[in-house]
Design an enzyme around this catalytic site. Structure first.
Site, short mmCIF file in Angstrom:
data_model
loop_
_atom_site.label_atom_id
_atom_site.label_comp_id
_atom_site.label_asym_id
_atom_site.label_seq_id
_atom_site.Cartn_x
_atom_site.Cartn_y
_atom_site.Cartn_z
N TYR A 189 -1.21 -0.71 10.33
CA TYR A 189 -1.44 -1.16 8.94
C TYR A 189 -0.27 -0.74 8.05
CZ TYR A 189 -3.58 -1.20 4.25
OH TYR A 189 -3.84 -1.40 2.91
N SER A 214 0.86 -1.19 0.00
CA SER A 214 0.00 0.00 0.00
C SER A 214 0.89 1.23 0.00
CB SER A 214 -0.87 0.01 1.26
OG SER A 214 -1.49 1.28 1.41
P1 NAP Z 1 -11.66 -5.61 0.83
O1 NAP Z 1 -12.56 -5.00 -0.22
O2 NAP Z 1 -11.91 -5.32 2.26
O3 NAP Z 1 -11.67 -7.20 0.59
C1 NAP Z 1 -10.90 -7.97 1.45
C2 NAP Z 1 -10.82 -9.39 0.94
O4 NAP Z 1 -9.90 -10.08 1.79
C3 NAP Z 1 -12.12 -10.14 1.00
O5 NAP Z 1 -12.16 -11.05 -0.05
C4 NAP Z 1 -12.04 -10.83 2.35
O6 NAP Z 1 -12.76 -12.07 2.40
C5 NAP Z 1 -10.56 -11.12 2.42
N1 NAP Z 1 -10.05 -11.25 3.80
C6 NAP Z 1 -10.21 -10.40 4.85
N2 NAP Z 1 -9.59 -10.90 5.94
C7 NAP Z 1 -9.04 -12.08 5.56
C8 NAP Z 1 -8.32 -13.09 6.22
N3 NAP Z 1 -8.01 -12.99 7.53
N4 NAP Z 1 -7.94 -14.18 5.53
C9 NAP Z 1 -8.25 -14.30 4.23
N5 NAP Z 1 -8.95 -13.41 3.54
C10 NAP Z 1 -9.34 -12.31 4.20
O7 NAP Z 1 -10.14 -5.22 0.55
P2 NAP Z 1 -9.42 -4.54 -0.73
O8 NAP Z 1 -9.60 -3.08 -0.63
O9 NAP Z 1 -9.79 -5.26 -1.96
O10 NAP Z 1 -7.89 -4.83 -0.37
C11 NAP Z 1 -7.15 -5.89 -0.91
C12 NAP Z 1 -5.68 -5.67 -0.60
O11 NAP Z 1 -5.25 -4.44 -1.17
C13 NAP Z 1 -5.37 -5.61 0.89
O12 NAP Z 1 -4.15 -6.26 1.15
C14 NAP Z 1 -5.25 -4.12 1.16
O13 NAP Z 1 -4.44 -3.84 2.26
C15 NAP Z 1 -4.65 -3.64 -0.15
N6 NAP Z 1 -4.87 -2.22 -0.39
C16 NAP Z 1 -6.14 -1.72 -0.56
C17 NAP Z 1 -6.31 -0.36 -0.75
C18 NAP Z 1 -7.67 0.28 -0.95
O14 NAP Z 1 -7.77 1.53 -0.94
N7 NAP Z 1 -8.74 -0.49 -1.13
C19 NAP Z 1 -5.21 0.49 -0.76
C20 NAP Z 1 -3.95 -0.04 -0.57
C21 NAP Z 1 -3.79 -1.39 -0.39
P3 NAP Z 1 -14.33 -12.14 2.79
O15 NAP Z 1 -15.06 -11.68 1.54
O16 NAP Z 1 -14.57 -13.57 3.10
O17 NAP Z 1 -14.56 -11.21 3.94
#
Ligand code: NAP
Length: 248
Positions: A157, A143
């Site tokens: 985080y 991130s």
């Molecule tokens: P999200 O929309 O909250 O989706 C999270 C996903 O991870 C869901 O499929 C969830 O499964 C799964 N998950 C949560 N806890 C878990 C665990 N303990 N074990 C296995 N799976 C788990 O997140 P996102 O925004 O797509 O983020 C994905 C990645 O990108 C993350 O690593 C995040 O830190 C990174 N990121 C995101 C952003 C942003 O702005 N969105 C920015 C920088 C980095 P369920 O559906 O079963 O709950």
């Protein structure tokens, strides 16, 4: 096109979901990991199958080593592993470090850091030419928080993502001559559910004005970069960290 298997942790929603769809469109057999939202994971599998792709959903909380071992076992039965996307990640509610509980920090590191390391361990065992494998690619989700530090929001985080950056560089060097490339994406503000899970559904849009491109990114824009890293078009890219953040 490929007939290889890709494991995507947290493939049920957000960036993981978009990556699952994009990888399937490029011929990957997709293992959709999910923590608890079985319906969302099955919806992703259904969307892939509707386009004649191949996918399975496997429940895997990456904070549980036994779940990770089961995830890889299910993937082994599905085909030869060609890629891992360490996408599962969590944030916590915004607060200062002095207010963070032990349990919060421990969970943050267990999911975001230890889970990614253990999944990579299992992937290297299978993909390294040193172990008789055929090589492959590991893409880690970092991130821009790793650079910004996220003061007053979630320093824990940000620190977990800093660890992902170091891990990407080190593991990439470790397996560089064993057929495995390792890279990370640093997304900026992306329009997914993660902000609501941290208690601030409108966080990305609220901060969009701070982004040089003046907008949030989409999950598909991150997925496009991930599948590029997974492809042979990125054949000389390893130990690299790519910002996909609208300049943030
Ligand atoms: P999200 O929309 O909250 O989706 C999270 C996903 O991870 C869901 O499929 C969830 O499964 C799964 N998950 C949560 N806890 C878990 C665990 N303990 N074990 C296995 N799976 C788990 O997140 P996102 O925004 O797509 O983020 C994905 C990645 O990108 C993350 O690593 C995040 O830190 C990174 N990121 C995101 C952003 C942003 O702005 N969105 C920015 C920088 C980095 P369920 O559906 O079963 O709950």
């Amino acid at each position: 096109m490929t007939e290889k298997v890709v494991i995507i942790t947290g493939g049920s929603r957000g960036i993981g979901r978009a990556t699952a769809l994009a990888a399937a469109a490029r011929g990957f057999r997709v293992v959709v990991g999910y923590a608890s939202n079985e319906a969302a994971a099955k919806q992703v599998v259904g969307a892939i199958e509707a386009k004649n792709g191949k996918a399975i959903a496997v429940k895997c909380d990456v904070a549980e080593e036994s779940d990770i071992l089961a995830l890889f076992k299910a993937a082994d039965a599905f085909g030869a592993l060609g890629a891992l996307v360490n996408n599962a990640g969590i944030v916590g509610p915004s607060m200062r470090v002095e207010d963070m509980s032990f349990e919060r920090i421990q969970r943050m590191m267990a999911v975001n850091v230890i889970g990614s390391l253990l999944c990579a361990r299992e992937a290297v065992k299978r993909m390294s030419t040193r172990n008789g494998g055929q090589g492959g690619v590991i893409v880690n989700l970092s991130s821009v928080a790793a650079k910004l530090g996220s003061p007053n929001t979630y320093v824990d985080y940000a620190a977990s993502k800093g660890a992902i950056d170091s891990f990407t560089i080190g593991l990439g060097h470790e397996v560089a001559d064993e057929g495995i490339r390792v890279a990370a994406i640093r997304p900026g503000l992306i329009d997914t559910d993660i902000h609501a899970s941290g208690g601030e559904p409108d966080r990305a849009h609220r901060l969009a004005g701070n982004v040089p491109m003046k907008r949030v990114g989409t999950a598909e824009e991150i997925a496009n970069a991930i599948v590029w890293l997974m492809s042979d078009d990125a054949s000389y890219v390893t130990s690299a960290i790519l910002d996909v953040s609208g300049g943030r």
